[in-house]
Motif scaffolding. Structure first.
Motif, PDB file in Angstrom:
ATOM      1  N   MET A  71     -44.135  18.691 -29.278  1.00 29.67           N
ATOM      2  CA  MET A  71     -42.985  19.087 -30.086  1.00 29.67           C
ATOM      3  C   MET A  71     -41.717  18.958 -29.250  1.00 29.67           C
ATOM      4  O   MET A  71     -41.713  19.282 -28.074  1.00 29.67           O
ATOM      5  N   ASP A  72     -40.658  18.522 -29.887  1.00 32.10           N
ATOM      6  CA  ASP A  72     -39.372  18.400 -29.231  1.00 32.10           C
ATOM      7  C   ASP A  72     -38.572  19.661 -29.530  1.00 32.10           C
ATOM      8  O   ASP A  72     -38.263  19.965 -30.685  1.00 32.10           O
ATOM      9  N   PHE A  73     -38.222  20.404 -28.480  1.00 33.51           N
ATOM     10  CA  PHE A  73     -37.521  21.669 -28.670  1.00 33.51           C
ATOM     11  C   PHE A  73     -36.007  21.525 -28.552  1.00 33.51           C
ATOM     12  O   PHE A  73     -35.293  22.462 -28.855  1.00 33.51           O
ATOM     13  N   GLY A  74     -35.515  20.409 -28.102  1.00 30.70           N
ATOM     14  CA  GLY A  74     -34.080  20.151 -28.048  1.00 30.70           C
ATOM     15  C   GLY A  74     -33.343  21.174 -27.202  1.00 30.70           C
ATOM     16  O   GLY A  74     -33.528  21.255 -25.993  1.00 30.70           O
ATOM     17  N   ASP A  75     -32.494  21.955 -27.841  1.00 30.28           N
ATOM     18  CA  ASP A  75     -31.678  22.943 -27.124  1.00 30.28           C
ATOM     19  C   ASP A  75     -32.498  24.130 -26.613  1.00 30.28           C
ATOM     20  O   ASP A  75     -32.011  24.913 -25.800  1.00 30.28           O
ATOM     21  N   LYS A 128     -43.786  30.878 -29.202  1.00 31.72           N
ATOM     22  CA  LYS A 128     -43.902  31.364 -30.575  1.00 31.72           C
ATOM     23  C   LYS A 128     -43.927  30.205 -31.578  1.00 31.72           C
ATOM     24  O   LYS A 128     -44.712  30.214 -32.531  1.00 31.72           O
ATOM     25  N   LEU A 129     -43.085  29.208 -31.357  1.00 28.90           N
ATOM     26  CA  LEU A 129     -43.068  28.061 -32.265  1.00 28.90           C
ATOM     27  C   LEU A 129     -44.355  27.250 -32.178  1.00 28.90           C
ATOM     28  O   LEU A 129     -44.865  26.759 -33.188  1.00 28.90           O
ATOM     29  N   THR A 130     -44.901  27.126 -30.977  1.00 29.93           N
ATOM     30  CA  THR A 130     -46.167  26.413 -30.809  1.00 29.93           C
ATOM     31  C   THR A 130     -47.294  27.157 -31.516  1.00 29.93           C
ATOM     32  O   THR A 130     -48.124  26.542 -32.205  1.00 29.93           O
TER      33      THR A 130
END
Length: 137
Positions: free
Chosen positions: A1-5, A15-17
């Protein structure tokens, strides 16, 4: 996943993962649950459990959707639907227990009890069978 900022924030990345993996698990579970080939092979009790599971799962996902939109699910009908499905789960459990835990009557033994009871009532002057006989000295 690309988290960018968010590359520096490890807590949010974790948490996003976790959220992404949970969504994938739910998708796989629903794909398996909605497979009609499996449904046809189930027994009646398993079909009832399956239908209750699908109803509860979809209602729960809708409840989560409302929470994500920052709406109060308690003010929506979804809370009533969840309670209704829970009631049906209890009813299904009671119906299953009624058929499986109910005592079975041994009809042959019952017939013997009735037969010997009727014979003893018809002949009151005779002692009942299988009683100890007392002899006087």
């Amino acid at each position: 996943m690309d988290f960018g900022d968010l590359e520096d924030d490890k807590v949010i990345q974790h948490k996003l993962t976790n959220f992404h993996s949970s969504v994938e698990k739910i998708t796989k579970m629903l794909d398996l649950a909605l497979n009609s080939d499996i449904y046809e092979k189930l027994s009646v009790k398993e079909k009832v459990d399956y239908d209750l599971f699908i109803a509860y799962a979809t209602d729960t996902l809708y409840w989560l959707y409302l929470r994500l939109k920052n709406e109060d699910p308690n003010k929506n009908d979804i809370k009533l639907q969840l309670n209704r499905v829970k009631e049906y789960m209890v009813k299904a459990k009671q119906a299953h227990e009624r058929h499986t835990l109910r005592p079975k009557i041994d009809q042959q033994a019952a017939k013997r009890f009735v037969k010997h009871g009727i014979q003893y009532k018809n002949k009151p002057d005779q002692p009942p069978p299988n009683k100890k006989i007392k002899f006087s000295d």
